[in-house]
Design a protein around this motif. Structure first.
Motif, PDB file in Angstrom:
ATOM      1  N   ALA A 248     -15.600  -4.132  -3.976  1.00  0.00           N
ATOM      2  CA  ALA A 248     -15.872  -4.674  -2.500  1.00  0.00           C
ATOM      3  C   ALA A 248     -15.612  -3.487  -2.292  1.00  0.00           C
ATOM      4  O   ALA A 248     -14.362  -2.637  -2.170  1.00  0.00           O
ATOM      5  N   GLU A 250     -12.949  -2.765  -0.178  1.00  0.00           N
ATOM      6  CA  GLU A 250     -11.797  -2.203   0.323  1.00  0.00           C
ATOM      7  C   GLU A 250     -11.335  -1.723  -1.005  1.00  0.00           C
ATOM      8  O   GLU A 250      -9.969  -0.959  -0.832  1.00  0.00           O
ATOM      9  N   ILE A 251     -11.987  -2.241  -2.440  1.00  0.00           N
ATOM     10  CA  ILE A 251     -11.529  -1.242  -3.380  1.00  0.00           C
ATOM     11  C   ILE A 251     -11.876   0.284  -3.526  1.00  0.00           C
ATOM     12  O   ILE A 251     -11.296   1.069  -3.702  1.00  0.00           O
ATOM     13  N   ASP A 253     -11.925   1.803  -0.390  1.00  0.00           N
ATOM     14  CA  ASP A 253     -10.759   2.548   0.386  1.00  0.00           C
ATOM     15  C   ASP A 253      -9.349   2.327  -0.540  1.00  0.00           C
ATOM     16  O   ASP A 253      -8.806   3.876   0.070  1.00  0.00           O
ATOM     17  N   LEU A 254      -9.444   2.204  -0.914  1.00  0.00           N
ATOM     18  CA  LEU A 254      -8.215   1.682  -2.152  1.00  0.00           C
ATOM     19  C   LEU A 254      -8.077   3.354  -2.911  1.00  0.00           C
ATOM     20  O   LEU A 254      -7.392   3.839  -2.575  1.00  0.00           O
ATOM     21  N   ARG A 256      -9.765   5.816  -1.993  1.00  0.00           N
ATOM     22  CA  ARG A 256      -9.931   7.253  -1.064  1.00  0.00           C
ATOM     23  C   ARG A 256      -8.243   6.825  -0.724  1.00  0.00           C
ATOM     24  O   ARG A 256      -7.622   8.516  -0.664  1.00  0.00           O
ATOM     25  N   MET A 257      -7.835   5.350  -0.246  1.00  0.00           N
ATOM     26  CA  MET A 257      -6.302   6.167   0.006  1.00  0.00           C
ATOM     27  C   MET A 257      -5.298   6.534  -0.872  1.00  0.00           C
ATOM     28  O   MET A 257      -4.380   6.784  -0.374  1.00  0.00           O
ATOM     29  N   VAL A 258      -5.643   6.179  -2.326  1.00  0.00           N
ATOM     30  CA  VAL A 258      -4.510   7.153  -2.796  1.00  0.00           C
ATOM     31  C   VAL A 258      -4.784   8.483  -3.349  1.00  0.00           C
ATOM     32  O   VAL A 258      -4.516   9.223  -4.306  1.00  0.00           O
ATOM     33  N   GLY A 259      -5.970   8.386  -2.657  1.00  0.00           N
ATOM     34  CA  GLY A 259      -6.061  10.462  -2.570  1.00  0.00           C
ATOM     35  C   GLY A 259      -7.494  10.596  -4.250  1.00  0.00           C
ATOM     36  O   GLY A 259      -7.011  11.852  -4.662  1.00  0.00           O
ATOM     37  N   ALA A 260      -7.789   9.902  -4.024  1.00  0.00           N
ATOM     38  CA  ALA A 260      -8.968   9.747  -5.327  1.00  0.00           C
ATOM     39  C   ALA A 260      -9.731  10.926  -4.915  1.00  0.00           C
ATOM     40  O   ALA A 260     -10.216  11.512  -4.060  1.00  0.00           O
TER      41      ALA A 260
ATOM     42  N   ARG B  70      -8.872   2.491   9.813  1.00  0.00           N
ATOM     43  CA  ARG B  70      -9.367   3.637   8.800  1.00  0.00           C
ATOM     44  C   ARG B  70      -9.702   4.441   9.466  1.00  0.00           C
ATOM     45  O   ARG B  70     -10.174   5.802   8.940  1.00  0.00           O
ATOM     46  N   SER B  73      -7.041   6.158   9.024  1.00  0.00           N
ATOM     47  CA  SER B  73      -6.939   7.432   7.928  1.00  0.00           C
ATOM     48  C   SER B  73      -7.723   8.492   8.326  1.00  0.00           C
ATOM     49  O   SER B  73      -8.068   8.900   6.357  1.00  0.00           O
ATOM     50  N   ARG B  74      -9.187   8.347   7.990  1.00  0.00           N
ATOM     51  CA  ARG B  74     -10.267   9.056   8.073  1.00  0.00           C
ATOM     52  C   ARG B  74     -10.704   7.917   6.925  1.00  0.00           C
ATOM     53  O   ARG B  74     -11.520   8.954   6.690  1.00  0.00           O
ATOM     54  N   LEU B  75     -10.586   6.478   6.433  1.00  0.00           N
ATOM     55  CA  LEU B  75     -11.334   6.513   5.634  1.00  0.00           C
ATOM     56  C   LEU B  75     -13.341   6.439   6.065  1.00  0.00           C
ATOM     57  O   LEU B  75     -13.732   6.584   5.998  1.00  0.00           O
ATOM     58  N   ILE B  99      -7.352  14.328   0.888  1.00  0.00           N
ATOM     59  CA  ILE B  99      -6.751  14.218  -0.433  1.00  0.00           C
ATOM     60  C   ILE B  99      -4.827  14.104  -0.392  1.00  0.00           C
ATOM     61  O   ILE B  99      -3.912  13.364  -1.181  1.00  0.00           O
ATOM     62  N   ARG B 102      -3.319  12.001   1.572  1.00  0.00           N
ATOM     63  CA  ARG B 102      -3.493  10.173   1.198  1.00  0.00           C
ATOM     64  C   ARG B 102      -2.844  10.131   0.304  1.00  0.00           C
ATOM     65  O   ARG B 102      -2.075   9.713  -0.179  1.00  0.00           O
ATOM     66  N   ARG B 103      -2.037  11.481  -0.910  1.00  0.00           N
ATOM     67  CA  ARG B 103      -1.494  10.936  -2.099  1.00  0.00           C
ATOM     68  C   ARG B 103      -0.214  10.988  -1.307  1.00  0.00           C
ATOM     69  O   ARG B 103       0.404  10.192  -2.408  1.00  0.00           O
ATOM     70  N   MET B 106       0.910   8.782   2.899  1.00  0.00           N
ATOM     71  CA  MET B 106       0.115   6.934   3.357  1.00  0.00           C
ATOM     72  C   MET B 106       0.244   6.274   2.303  1.00  0.00           C
ATOM     73  O   MET B 106      -0.348   6.311   0.743  1.00  0.00           O
ATOM     74  N   GLY B 107       0.661   5.444   2.683  1.00  0.00           N
ATOM     75  CA  GLY B 107       0.095   4.119   2.029  1.00  0.00           C
ATOM     76  C   GLY B 107      -0.612   2.987   2.388  1.00  0.00           C
ATOM     77  O   GLY B 107      -0.766   3.225   3.609  1.00  0.00           O
ATOM     78  N   MET B 108      -1.157   2.177   2.046  1.00  0.00           N
ATOM     79  CA  MET B 108      -1.775   0.977   2.801  1.00  0.00           C
ATOM     80  C   MET B 108      -2.112   0.125   1.922  1.00  0.00           C
ATOM     81  O   MET B 108      -2.072  -0.294   0.951  1.00  0.00           O
ATOM     82  N   PHE B 110      -3.775  -4.175   1.936  1.00  0.00           N
ATOM     83  CA  PHE B 110      -5.080  -4.039   2.373  1.00  0.00           C
ATOM     84  C   PHE B 110      -5.456  -5.808   2.017  1.00  0.00           C
ATOM     85  O   PHE B 110      -4.723  -6.550   1.531  1.00  0.00           O
ATOM     86  N   ALA B 114      -7.226  -6.005  -2.875  1.00  0.00           N
ATOM     87  CA  ALA B 114      -8.093  -4.798  -4.012  1.00  0.00           C
ATOM     88  C   ALA B 114      -7.120  -4.211  -4.954  1.00  0.00           C
ATOM     89  O   ALA B 114      -6.876  -2.916  -5.541  1.00  0.00           O
ATOM     90  N   PHE B 185       0.159   1.894   6.374  1.00  0.00           N
ATOM     91  CA  PHE B 185      -0.608   0.838   6.942  1.00  0.00           C
ATOM     92  C   PHE B 185      -1.041  -0.464   6.353  1.00  0.00           C
ATOM     93  O   PHE B 185      -1.092  -0.198   4.994  1.00  0.00           O
ATOM     94  N   ASP B 187      -3.385  -3.199   6.620  1.00  0.00           N
ATOM     95  CA  ASP B 187      -4.388  -4.333   6.994  1.00  0.00           C
ATOM     96  C   ASP B 187      -4.663  -5.700   6.727  1.00  0.00           C
ATOM     97  O   ASP B 187      -5.442  -6.285   5.899  1.00  0.00           O
TER      98      ASP B 187
END
Lengths: 675, 333
Positions: A248, A250-251, A253-254, A256-260, B70, B73-75, B99, B102-103, B106-108, B110, B114, B185, B187
């Motif tokens: 998905a 979203e997964i 996005d997740l 990337r959002m946690v900075g992987a 998105r 957060s530059r996704l 990175i 975001r680490r 930021m928190g998101m 979904f 997710a 964030f 969504d």
């Protein structure tokens, strides 16, 4: 073999006005009849020898150059192949020692056994424990029963040799396929290069790449395992790329959002999320590996495959059937175990407990190995199953076959001869008579009408190449056998599919049978056919039909059950009878799926057809088989690629046809099951 | 108002040669875009999110709200513009810096949660910390705190498929809070839930925010949800922000017919404050009502009289509220 329905996903050219549809066809058919029946120059009828492309010679020369001269700068090609062989050699020797031969010290006949192989009790116990861990008591019993069957009927040593090859090939195939799949997922350009290679790898019959491998790696288990890996790897690569793409968004996005980082993204987010699909791939790799390890007995894989092959050559039906049944038992056990592991839920680990309490199954297995090892010093029967306890049914089975042949020989012969004389031989003659240029032209027209200019070019070039490499005559024999077999498979499979789709009870019985049929290595099909009909085209046809009927049934059921229930309800509301609903609604809407089923049936038939060379056909398969016995790389590869060309032409044309039908019916493109 | 997060002329165009086109044509209209086969998912968006504010971006599907969040957060890489987070332009940050941000910052949350299916609730919540390389004891302690915060204590060892949708989203919320983000964030966090559960989760969200005081960007397609939760709302249509304002602003002064259409069915008494409806004048002796109170709250205080005395935070009278005006407003819906 499953080709991706890429062509099917292409947008469809708008349909021409109905009147103009048949006109190009009429002209094409008229021209074809003219080429065929009118007196035309001979080169139109038979491709002249003088114009042939000497592809076989080129390939052979290239292979010789590879072996004798090619170098990558730091190391030569030969050193590279040796390196590959040594990677496989070490784990194979370990697996063989563990399962079959024991750990030896010294060389040849003077070798002394340092430690015995695992006791049969330990092996059966381990598979039972694996069954229990993955699927509970029933699966444990099934797995243990399959292995006990092998033991009692005296096939233990051979089965363990086969299992050792599978155990080595599977991890390499899974890891290699996954890495390729991940690379394809990450780099679209790499994927574009990889996809056609995988297409060809999956359509070239397995026999064909035994030839170059035999040439490069010699005769023996290492070469066989390598061939197995090459055969089993493409579906894993495909499934991996697909599975990662299906995660998905979203997964992703997740992640990337946690900075992987990229590596964390792949290994900690995407791969675990795609686990279910990946496990389906692992199951496929296991089953394909088993299938190929059996076939690769031709280049020295040993084990059960070699027993079947040797029995076939001696026409020792009893021994062949015994080994064949052992393969069935092994296949069923491996399939059910790997499927159960794929479907297993994630269990919470009991944190804090001691190691044996956290992993009871592994602990029990370790204890079992240790106990049987020690007890083996006291009781030799624990170490190896005494020969006196083995049951040999070989003689009995031979008698049964003899009895059948004595009592039913005339019936079988009559059926066989009737079909041969009235159907097979006339059809073969007809195809043999057709002018190559006319056939190529018709195929081109079909490509143009179904999919446009690009498809036309693809199929015309492939068809021309078959003629140009001097394979036309044999290719027509292949087409004839394949065509007849597919016809029978469809005539049997589609009605069964319709019945099964109508009736749940029938479907449960049918699905059990076809699931089992599908797990059986293709080699196994040869034994009973030869037993009843001896060698020849008819036997080959029966084996191919038995092997290829599965997709015809499966896709018919799939297509019929996928028809929108609201449409059926509407039909019932209009007062349509059951028969009318079936014939005027469901079958019409299921047509694209059924077409795809036929497509898969052709693919299955072609792959089986090559193997039936062992029972004496005269087609491209035989050509590959002869090349294999002579280690003639060029000849084998050219014939193998010709089979691949036939497969690709059939696949592209039918996929395009199915896509057109689907577009006309306004159905969404859903694709078929990965069978 | 100090802005925690600002957008300056942010564009996101999909299609061939979008960047070059935008460089040549600084602010193209819809016709110019479609002439070039470009899709304008986000068009010239400007917004400021204040520290500690709940900023809701509301739009129907296809309005570009998900793309916009998105971009923040530059996704998704915006085609042009500036995104300032604590004054730092995120679009100028390199991958390593992103990175890092975001680490830790930021928190998101979904729409479809997710959650990672192979991890337990505890491991899911601890996952962002584990990606950062934090040791097991430290990250599990923090994860347990978060699980407690969202009321899932006792379910640490469960797997996502064993939980209801509402519970799964609580895990998603706990996970996004585990890194103590400055910017949160969400969504469409409640869109996939049943109406009753959605209501419960909204209340839960309000409770959490009263404790945490995060800076929040909240995406929704549900105008009622936006009204309920927002300090300020931005309404998006076709990639553009049509109007930004407090819920009361939107209800009382819709900028376009599009916005008016949304506000039509809103119970105005629950949104409009006493201060906006009061008239100048004295009403001493009448029961007092705060200027910041909603009309729906004030309505109960009339107690048979015709007016209320409006007072400010210090209790000083600032005007009067007429019963007739209140009745008018409520009858208008």
């Amino acid at each position: 073999m499953s080709l991706p329905a890429i062509e099917a996903r292409r947008p469809i050219a708008p349909r021409m006005a109905t009147g103009s549809v048949s006109l190009p066809w009429l002209i094409a058919l008229a021209l074809f009849a003219l080429l065929w029946l009118a007196p035309v120059p001979k080169w139109i009828d038979v491709y002249p020898k003088a114009w042939e492309i000497p592809a076989a010679r080129w390939i052979s020369t290239a292979m010789k150059w590879l072996v004798n001269e090619a170098t990558f700068g730091l190391f030569t090609f030969t050193e590279f192949t040796r390196f590959l062989a040594s990677i496989i050699e070490a784990p194979y020797r370990l697996a063989m020692s563990l399962l079959a031969t024991g750990f030896l010290s010294g060389q040849g006949s003077s070798a002394v056994q340092v430690a015995p192989p695992l006791s049969w009790i330990a092996v059966i116990g381990i598979v039972a424990l694996m069954g229990h861990a993955a699927g509970g008591r029933a699966l444990a019993l099934l797995a243990a029963a399959c292995f006990a069957f092998i033991l009692v009927f005296g096939q233990w040593q051979s089965a363990m040799a086969t299992l050792a090859s599978v155990l080595v090939a599977v991890p390499i195939g899974v890891a290699g396929g996954m890495l390729l799949g991940i690379a394809a997922y990450r780099h679209p350009r790499f994927e574009r290069a990889l996809t056609p290679v995988l297409d060809v790898m999956q359509t070239v019959p397995a026999f064909a790449y035994l030839v170059p491998i035999l040439f490069l790696f010699g005769f023996g288990p290492t070469a066989a395992i390598l061939a197995t890996v090459i055969y089993a790897l493409p579906p894993m690569a495909r499934i991996t790329a697909l599975a990662l793409r299906q995660v998905a968004p979203e997964i992703r996005d997740l992640g990337r959002m946690v900075g992987a980082t990229r590596r964390q993204m792949t290994w900690r987010v995407l791969v675990p999320s795609a686990r279910d699909s990946l496990m389906v791939g692992v199951n496929q790799v296991i089953m394909l590996s088993l299938n190929m390890v059996i076939i690769a007995s031709m280049i020295g894989a040993g084990g059960l495959g070699f027993d079947v092959l040797a029995a076939l050559r001696r026409l020792d039906i009893g021994a062949g059937l015994e080994a064949g049944l052992a393969i069935v038992a092994l296949a069923v056990a491996l399939d059910r175990l790997s499927q159960a592991f794929a479907q297993r839920d994630f269990a919470a680990a009991r944190a804090g407990a001691s190691w044996p309490a956290r992993y009871p199954h592994a602990a029990a297995a370790a204890a079992l190995v240790a106990a049987t090892y020690l007890l083996g010093f006291v009781l030799p029967a624990i170490r190896t199953w005494p020969e006196a306890w083995e049951i040999s049914t070989g003689a009995f089975l031979s008698d049964v076959v003899k009895w059948i042949n004595i009592n039913f020989f005339d019936t079988f012969e009559a059926v066989k001869n009737a079909i041969l004389l009235n159907l097979l031989i006339p059809f073969k003659r007809l195809l043999g008579d057709l002018p190559w240029l006319g056939v190529t032209g018709l195929i081109a027209v079909a490509g143009w009408r179904l999919g446009g200019v690009r498809l036309m070019a693809t199929v015309a070039i492939l068809s021309f190449l078959i003629a140009a490499t001097g394979q036309w005559e044999k290719a027509m024999v292949t087409v004839y056998l394949c065509g007849i077999s597919v016809l029978f498979a469809a005539l049997i499979g589609i009605p069964i599919g319709i019945l099964a789709a109508e009736n749940d009870r029938v479907w449960r019985a049918v699905s059990l049978i076809i699931d089992t049929l599908q797990t059986l290595p293709s080699f196994v099909y040869l034994m009973p056919v030869v037993m009843l009909f001896r060698v020849g085209d008819f036997s080959a046809m029966i084996a191919v039909v038995a092997y290829a009927v599965v997709p015809a049934i499966r896709y018919t059921v799939l297509g019929l059950t996928r028809v929108d229930p609201r449409v059926i309800e509407a039909g019932r509301a209009m007062g349509a009878t059951r028969g009318q609903i079936l014939s005027r609604i469901r079958l019409k809407l299921a047509l694209p799926e059924i077409l795809l089923g036929i497509n898969q049936t052709i693919m299955f038939a072609l792959s089986m057809l090559v193997i039936t060379a062992l029972v004496g056909t005269r087609d491209l398969g035989q050509e590959v088989y002869i090349a294999l016995t002579k280690a003639d790389t060029g000849r084998g590869l050219v014939a193998g690629l010709a089979v691949a060309a036939i497969a690709i032409v059939a696949d592209r044309l039918i996929s395009a046809g199915a896509a057109r039908t689907r577009a006309r019916l306004g159905l969404a493109d859903t694709g078929g099951p990965a069978s | 108002m100090t802005a925690k997060l600002s957008c300056r002329h942010v564009w996101k165009l999909f299609g061939e040669g979008a960047k070059a086109f935008l460089a040549d044509t600084p602010s193209p209209d819809a016709a110019a875009l479609s002439a070039r086969n470009l899709v304008g998912a986000v068009r010239d968006v400007n917004l400021d999110v204040a520290d500690g504010e709940i900023f809701v971006i509301m739009g129907l599907s296809g309005s570009g709200k998900s793309t916009l969040v998105r971009c923040l957060s530059r996704l998704i890489e915006p085609t042009a513009g500036e995104i300032l987070f604590n004054g730092e332009n995120l679009l100028a940050a390199d991958e390593k810096r992103m990175i890092e941000i975001r680490r830790h910052r930021m928190g998101m949350v979904f729409q479809h949660f997710a959650l990672l299916p192979h991890l337990s609730v505890l491991d899911n919540v601890a996952f962002p910390l584990s990606i950062q390389g934090k040791d097991r004891a430290g990250r599990e302690a923090r994860a347990r705190e978060m699980i407690d915060l969202v009321g899932l204590t006792g379910r640490e060892a469960f797997f996502p498929r064993q939980l209801s949708g509402g519970q799964q989203q609580r895990v998603g919320i706990a996970r996004s809070l585990a890194v103590e983000p400055e910017l949160w964030f969400l969504d469409e966090p409640f869109s996939a839930l049943d109406p009753l559960i959605r209501r419960e989760m909204q209340d839960e969200f309000v409770r959490l925010q009263s404790k945490l005081k995060k800076t929040i960007v909240f995406i929704t397609h549900d105008f009622d949800e936006a009204i309920r939760l927002a300090d300020r709302i931005a309404i998006m249509k076709d990639g553009e922000i049509v109007q930004t304002g407090t819920p009361e602003d939107l209800v009382l002064n819709p900028a376009t017919d599009y916005v008016r259409e949304f506000t039509r069915d809103v119970a105005k008494a629950k949104v409009v404050s006493v201060g906006s409806l009061m008239k100048p004048g004295d009403a001493s002796g009448r029961p007092p009502v705060a200027a910041t109170a909603r009309i729906s709250e004030a309505a109960r205080l009339f107690d048979g009289g015709e007016t209320l005395a409006v007072v400010d935070a210090t209790g000083t009278p600032v005007g009067r509220l007429e019963r007739r005006d209140v009745a008018d407003l409520m009858l208008r819906g």
